[in-house]
Motif scaffolding. Structure first.
Motif, mmCIF file in Angstrom:
data_model
loop_
_atom_site.group_PDB
_atom_site.id
_atom_site.type_symbol
_atom_site.label_atom_id
_atom_site.label_comp_id
_atom_site.label_asym_id
_atom_site.label_seq_id
_atom_site.Cartn_x
_atom_site.Cartn_y
_atom_site.Cartn_z
ATOM 1 N N ASN A 143 0.919 -1.012 0.154
ATOM 2 C CA ASN A 143 0.069 0.000 0.050
ATOM 3 C C ASN A 143 0.901 1.312 -0.112
ATOM 4 O OD1 ASN A 143 -2.635 1.276 -0.001
ATOM 5 N ND2 ASN A 143 -2.561 1.625 1.939
ATOM 6 N N VAL A 144 1.837 1.413 -0.923
ATOM 7 C CA VAL A 144 2.621 2.597 -1.099
ATOM 8 C C VAL A 144 2.357 3.177 -2.499
ATOM 9 C CG1 VAL A 144 4.316 1.963 0.398
ATOM 10 C CG2 VAL A 144 4.626 1.295 -1.944
ATOM 11 N N LEU A 145 2.516 4.500 -2.694
ATOM 12 C CA LEU A 145 2.140 5.395 -3.905
ATOM 13 C C LEU A 145 2.866 4.457 -4.872
ATOM 14 C CD1 LEU A 145 1.048 7.620 -5.370
ATOM 15 C CD2 LEU A 145 3.102 8.848 -4.817
ATOM 16 N N GLY A 146 3.933 3.994 -5.104
ATOM 17 C CA GLY A 146 4.752 3.345 -6.058
ATOM 18 C C GLY A 146 4.221 2.337 -6.653
ATOM 19 N N ALA A 147 3.278 1.310 -5.876
ATOM 20 C CA ALA A 147 2.639 0.212 -6.292
ATOM 21 C C ALA A 147 1.327 0.584 -7.297
ATOM 22 C CB ALA A 147 2.262 -0.803 -5.103
ATOM 23 N N TYR A 148 0.908 1.682 -7.098
ATOM 24 C CA TYR A 148 -0.264 1.969 -7.822
ATOM 25 C C TYR A 148 -0.356 2.839 -9.022
ATOM 26 C CZ TYR A 148 -2.897 -0.340 -4.049
ATOM 27 O OH TYR A 148 -3.211 -1.179 -2.926
ATOM 28 N N THR A 149 0.884 3.523 -9.377
ATOM 29 C CA THR A 149 1.112 4.564 -10.318
ATOM 30 C C THR A 149 2.570 4.703 -10.791
ATOM 31 O OG1 THR A 149 0.764 7.116 -10.587
ATOM 32 C CG2 THR A 149 1.663 6.401 -8.582
ATOM 33 N N ALA A 150 2.470 5.097 -11.878
ATOM 34 C CA ALA A 150 3.805 5.204 -12.877
ATOM 35 C C ALA A 150 4.928 6.308 -11.961
ATOM 36 C CB ALA A 150 3.503 5.780 -14.267
ATOM 37 N N LYS A 151 5.951 5.685 -11.555
ATOM 38 C CA LYS A 151 6.938 6.872 -11.167
ATOM 39 C C LYS A 151 7.437 7.847 -12.122
ATOM 40 C CE LYS A 151 8.866 3.296 -7.986
ATOM 41 N NZ LYS A 151 9.715 2.399 -7.750
ATOM 42 N N PRO A 152 7.451 9.071 -11.891
ATOM 43 C CA PRO A 152 7.841 9.891 -12.803
ATOM 44 C C PRO A 152 9.181 9.823 -13.348
ATOM 45 C CG PRO A 152 7.789 10.869 -10.756
ATOM 46 C CD PRO A 152 7.297 9.629 -10.656
ATOM 47 N N LYS A 153 9.438 10.227 -14.857
ATOM 48 C CA LYS A 153 10.759 10.129 -15.293
ATOM 49 C C LYS A 153 11.238 11.715 -15.264
ATOM 50 C CE LYS A 153 10.024 6.170 -16.856
ATOM 51 N NZ LYS A 153 11.014 4.838 -16.211
ATOM 52 N N GLN A 154 12.448 11.748 -15.169
ATOM 53 C CA GLN A 154 13.184 13.056 -15.270
ATOM 54 C C GLN A 154 12.650 14.041 -16.160
ATOM 55 O OE1 GLN A 154 15.329 14.055 -12.840
ATOM 56 N NE2 GLN A 154 14.764 16.006 -13.377
ATOM 57 N N ALA A 155 12.505 13.466 -17.467
ATOM 58 C CA ALA A 155 11.733 14.502 -18.695
ATOM 59 C C ALA A 155 10.629 15.088 -17.936
ATOM 60 C CB ALA A 155 11.689 13.588 -19.788
ATOM 61 N N GLU A 156 9.581 14.162 -17.379
ATOM 62 C CA GLU A 156 8.356 14.912 -16.946
ATOM 63 C C GLU A 156 8.592 16.000 -15.830
ATOM 64 O OE1 GLU A 156 5.349 11.163 -17.395
ATOM 65 O OE2 GLU A 156 6.850 10.836 -15.874
ATOM 66 N N LEU A 157 9.533 15.576 -14.876
ATOM 67 C CA LEU A 157 9.768 16.557 -13.799
ATOM 68 C C LEU A 157 10.426 17.762 -14.501
ATOM 69 C CD1 LEU A 157 11.432 14.076 -11.214
ATOM 70 C CD2 LEU A 157 9.189 14.956 -11.159
ATOM 71 N N ASP A 158 11.262 17.590 -15.504
ATOM 72 C CA ASP A 158 11.895 18.707 -15.976
ATOM 73 C C ASP A 158 10.842 19.794 -16.717
ATOM 74 O OD1 ASP A 158 14.560 18.074 -15.420
ATOM 75 O OD2 ASP A 158 15.048 17.025 -17.232
ATOM 76 N N LEU A 159 9.770 19.118 -17.088
ATOM 77 C CA LEU A 159 8.631 19.847 -17.572
ATOM 78 C C LEU A 159 8.169 21.047 -16.543
ATOM 79 C CD1 LEU A 159 6.181 17.243 -19.407
ATOM 80 C CD2 LEU A 159 7.603 19.100 -20.334
ATOM 81 N N PHE A 160 7.839 20.444 -15.372
ATOM 82 C CA PHE A 160 7.625 21.413 -14.275
ATOM 83 C C PHE A 160 8.868 22.470 -14.073
ATOM 84 C CE2 PHE A 160 7.963 22.635 -9.771
ATOM 85 C CZ PHE A 160 6.850 23.392 -9.682
ATOM 86 N N LEU A 161 10.144 21.976 -14.055
ATOM 87 C CA LEU A 161 11.240 22.970 -13.715
ATOM 88 C C LEU A 161 11.271 24.088 -14.859
ATOM 89 C CD1 LEU A 161 14.110 20.189 -12.666
ATOM 90 C CD2 LEU A 161 12.734 21.705 -11.227
#
Length: 248
Positions: free
Chosen positions: A203-221
């Motif tokens: 029951n942790v977040l990573g078991a239910y959803t895709a972990k973000p890639k750096q390219a996705e985090l870079d969008l926010f940056l």
């Protein structure tokens, strides 16, 4: 800014410029002819074309200055809303990071690194109580804030399409449409499916959803970087300009 303006000017008026240059060359050729009538036609054409070209340049510059001045208050509003959107996003994930027992790494990207988010996703217990009032589970808090992120991003895209740069508009659209964001919405459906098929899952977040890639985090940056730069520009013109939160 001047370089961008000249590029836009060329893109908007290149056909007119080419026609004017062609007419100027043609008139200059006529002016070199010995026949007085042809020579006079060339001089008249040269003067008229030159006057028209000068008028286009002057009027265009004035028009653009007026448009820029009129847009600034709306750019201010757009910037403030984008900055508030960014600040809420930063605050939420920094809270999750700290609640998992971690501290922000000393990098210019703060926690917005693929490895740091992997730590959150591997540790955040969905049934744990989030550090907010009123008390709520991390699952419900996560779903609520993620939906707010999506709705806020869509509202910005609708309200300020003309007042934020096209590249930032594109980045916001890509971010709210990325697996990083939309797979979080699937957590309740996955849990119902697990019950139906009697699937055991940590029951942790990573078991239910895709972990973000750096390219996705870079969008926010990229959005964060735009807010940081825009603050310097608007701070010279307006009081009360909202400051974008630090990444660490």
């Amino acid at each position: 800014m001047k370089r961008i303006d000249m590029k836009d000017f060329w893109n908007d008026y290149k056909m007119i410029i080419l026609v004017i240059l062609s007419l100027l060359i043609f008139s200059f050729v006529l002016m070199l002819r010995e026949e007085e009538l042809v020579n006079n036609i060339g001089i008249s054409l040269f003067v008229n074309v030159s006057t028209t070209a000068l008028t286009v340049l002057v009027i265009d510059r004035l028009y653009r200055r007026i448009e820029v001045r009129k847009k600034k208050p709306l750019e201010f509003a757009a910037y403030n809303d984008v900055t508030l959107w960014c600040n809420k996003f930063i605050s939420f994930w920094q809270t999750a990071y700290r609640d998992c027992g971690y501290y922000a790494p000393k990098t210019d990207k703060g926690i917005f690194l693929e490895d740091e988010f992997r730590r959150i996703y591997d540790s955040l217990q969905l049934d744990a109580i989030a550090p907010v009032t009123p008390k709520i589970s991390w699952e419900r808090y996560l779903l609520s804030e993620n939906q707010r992120m999506i709705d806020g991003g869509r509202e910005i895209l609708v309200k300020y399409a003309y007042y934020i740069p096209p590249e930032i508009y594109k980045v916001i659209y890509q971010l709210i449409d990325s697996p990083f964001i939309y797979t979080i919405c699937n957590i309740p459906a996955i849990k119902l499916s697990d019950i139906e098929f009697k699937t055991n899952r940590k029951n942790v977040l990573g078991a239910y959803t895709a972990k973000p890639k750096q390219a996705e985090l870079d969008l926010f940056l990229k959005v964060h970087g735009w807010c940081f730069t825009k603050h310097k520009e608007l701070g010279k013109l307006f009081k009360g300009v909202r400051t974008v939160s630090a990444l660490i």
